[in-house]
Scaffold this motif. Structure first.
Motif, PDB file in Angstrom:
ATOM      1  N   TRP A  37       0.975  -1.120   0.023  1.00 17.73           N
ATOM      2  CA  TRP A  37       0.192  -0.097  -0.055  1.00 17.73           C
ATOM      3  C   TRP A  37       0.988   1.255   0.050  1.00 17.73           C
ATOM      4  N   VAL A  38       0.242   2.377  -0.404  1.00 19.41           N
ATOM      5  CA  VAL A  38       1.074   3.759  -0.258  1.00 19.41           C
ATOM      6  C   VAL A  38       0.282   4.287   0.684  1.00 19.41           C
ATOM      7  N   ILE A  39       1.191   5.008   1.684  1.00 22.76           N
ATOM      8  CA  ILE A  39       0.682   6.026   2.743  1.00 22.76           C
ATOM      9  C   ILE A  39       1.222   7.316   2.146  1.00 22.76           C
ATOM     10  N   LYS A  40       0.492   8.219   2.251  1.00 19.31           N
ATOM     11  CA  LYS A  40       0.952   9.502   1.981  1.00 19.31           C
ATOM     12  C   LYS A  40       0.941  10.504   3.115  1.00 19.31           C
ATOM     13  N   LYS A  41       1.778  11.255   3.622  1.00 20.46           N
ATOM     14  CA  LYS A  41       1.777  12.146   4.850  1.00 20.46           C
ATOM     15  C   LYS A  41       2.140  13.447   4.302  1.00 20.46           C
ATOM     16  N   TYR A  42       1.346  14.377   4.968  1.00 21.58           N
ATOM     17  CA  TYR A  42       1.661  15.755   4.262  1.00 21.58           C
ATOM     18  C   TYR A  42       2.767  16.323   5.066  1.00 21.58           C
ATOM     19  N   LEU A  43       3.587  17.129   4.348  1.00 19.70           N
ATOM     20  CA  LEU A  43       4.903  17.791   4.659  1.00 19.70           C
ATOM     21  C   LEU A  43       4.095  19.041   5.986  1.00 19.70           C
ATOM     22  N   ALA A  44       4.959  19.143   6.826  1.00 16.64           N
ATOM     23  CA  ALA A  44       4.845  20.263   7.970  1.00 16.64           C
ATOM     24  C   ALA A  44       4.360  21.394   7.251  1.00 16.64           C
ATOM     25  N   THR A  45       5.353  21.842   6.178  1.00 18.05           N
ATOM     26  CA  THR A  45       5.081  23.321   5.412  1.00 18.05           C
ATOM     27  C   THR A  45       3.634  23.098   4.792  1.00 18.05           C
ATOM     28  N   SER A  46       3.158  21.929   4.235  1.00 18.91           N
ATOM     29  CA  SER A  46       1.960  21.865   3.631  1.00 18.91           C
ATOM     30  C   SER A  46       0.948  22.241   4.519  1.00 18.91           C
ATOM     31  N   VAL A  47       0.955  21.546   5.665  1.00 21.28           N
ATOM     32  CA  VAL A  47      -0.258  21.714   6.629  1.00 21.28           C
ATOM     33  C   VAL A  47      -0.359  23.100   7.065  1.00 21.28           C
ATOM     34  N   SER A  48       0.728  23.740   7.225  1.00 20.90           N
ATOM     35  CA  SER A  48       0.498  25.070   7.720  1.00 20.90           C
ATOM     36  C   SER A  48      -0.033  26.131   6.446  1.00 20.90           C
ATOM     37  N   ASP A  49       0.437  25.686   5.152  1.00 25.16           N
ATOM     38  CA  ASP A  49       0.069  26.514   4.015  1.00 25.16           C
ATOM     39  C   ASP A  49      -1.262  26.409   3.866  1.00 25.16           C
ATOM     40  N   THR A  50      -1.823  25.003   3.987  1.00 25.63           N
ATOM     41  CA  THR A  50      -3.370  24.635   3.758  1.00 25.63           C
ATOM     42  C   THR A  50      -4.141  25.282   4.937  1.00 25.63           C
ATOM     43  N   GLU A  51      -3.774  25.230   6.178  1.00 25.07           N
ATOM     44  CA  GLU A  51      -4.511  26.017   7.113  1.00 25.07           C
ATOM     45  C   GLU A  51      -4.436  27.285   6.916  1.00 25.07           C
ATOM     46  N   ALA A  52      -3.297  28.035   6.433  1.00 30.65           N
ATOM     47  CA  ALA A  52      -3.420  29.535   6.109  1.00 30.65           C
ATOM     48  C   ALA A  52      -4.703  30.026   4.982  1.00 30.65           C
ATOM     49  N   THR A  53      -4.949  28.994   4.439  1.00 29.94           N
ATOM     50  CA  THR A  53      -6.203  29.143   3.413  1.00 29.94           C
ATOM     51  C   THR A  53      -7.678  28.884   4.103  1.00 29.94           C
ATOM     52  N   GLY A  54      -7.484  28.634   5.419  1.00 28.63           N
ATOM     53  CA  GLY A  54      -8.785  28.378   6.037  1.00 28.63           C
ATOM     54  C   GLY A  54      -9.443  27.104   5.835  1.00 28.63           C
ATOM     55  N   GLN A  55      -8.623  26.281   5.498  1.00 23.79           N
ATOM     56  CA  GLN A  55      -8.898  24.815   5.238  1.00 23.79           C
ATOM     57  C   GLN A  55      -8.356  23.999   6.372  1.00 23.79           C
ATOM     58  N   THR A  56      -8.768  22.713   6.469  1.00 24.29           N
ATOM     59  CA  THR A  56      -8.373  21.755   7.318  1.00 24.29           C
ATOM     60  C   THR A  56      -7.570  20.888   6.491  1.00 24.29           C
ATOM     61  N   VAL A  57      -6.667  20.066   6.869  1.00 23.21           N
ATOM     62  CA  VAL A  57      -5.950  19.073   6.080  1.00 23.21           C
ATOM     63  C   VAL A  57      -7.223  18.116   5.349  1.00 23.21           C
ATOM     64  N   GLU A  58      -7.883  17.710   6.195  1.00 21.50           N
ATOM     65  CA  GLU A  58      -9.049  16.765   5.848  1.00 21.50           C
ATOM     66  C   GLU A  58      -9.782  17.441   4.691  1.00 21.50           C
ATOM     67  N   GLU A  59     -10.303  18.709   4.725  1.00 18.76           N
ATOM     68  CA  GLU A  59     -10.939  19.249   3.679  1.00 18.76           C
ATOM     69  C   GLU A  59     -10.118  19.356   2.435  1.00 18.76           C
TER      70      GLU A  59
END
Length: 89
Positions: A37-59
């Protein structure tokens, strides 16, 4: 009914993109043990960039999956149209 499945995830990623790293994973659960299987994990910078747009990582992940299915649908429709065109050439 949802159930929990344990996966053994390799420590080092085998690929990385702009948002995530991809890791190989295996499971001893009977219905999952025959595949890698392939498990994908978000990079820390991606998490903060995503949250800066007002979205959660799940969204954000849901949007990514929707876009993949949309692109897959477009590709399938184009393939069908090309097959029809080539029948008449």
């Amino acid at each position: 009914m949802p159930s929990s499945i344990d996966f053994s995830i390799h420590k080092e990623p085998f690929a990385a993109g702009g948002f995530r790293e991809a890791y190989k994973a295996t499971s001893k659960a009977k219905e999952f043990e025959t595949n890698t299987w392939v498990i994908k994990k978000y990079l820390a910078t991606s998490v903060s960039d995503t949250e800066a747009t007002g979205q959660t990582v799940e969204e954000h992940t849901k949007k990514v999956v929707q876009m993949h299915y949309l692109a897959r649908n477009f590709a399938a429709r184009l393939r069908q149209e090309l097959q029809i065109v080539f029948l008449y050439i």
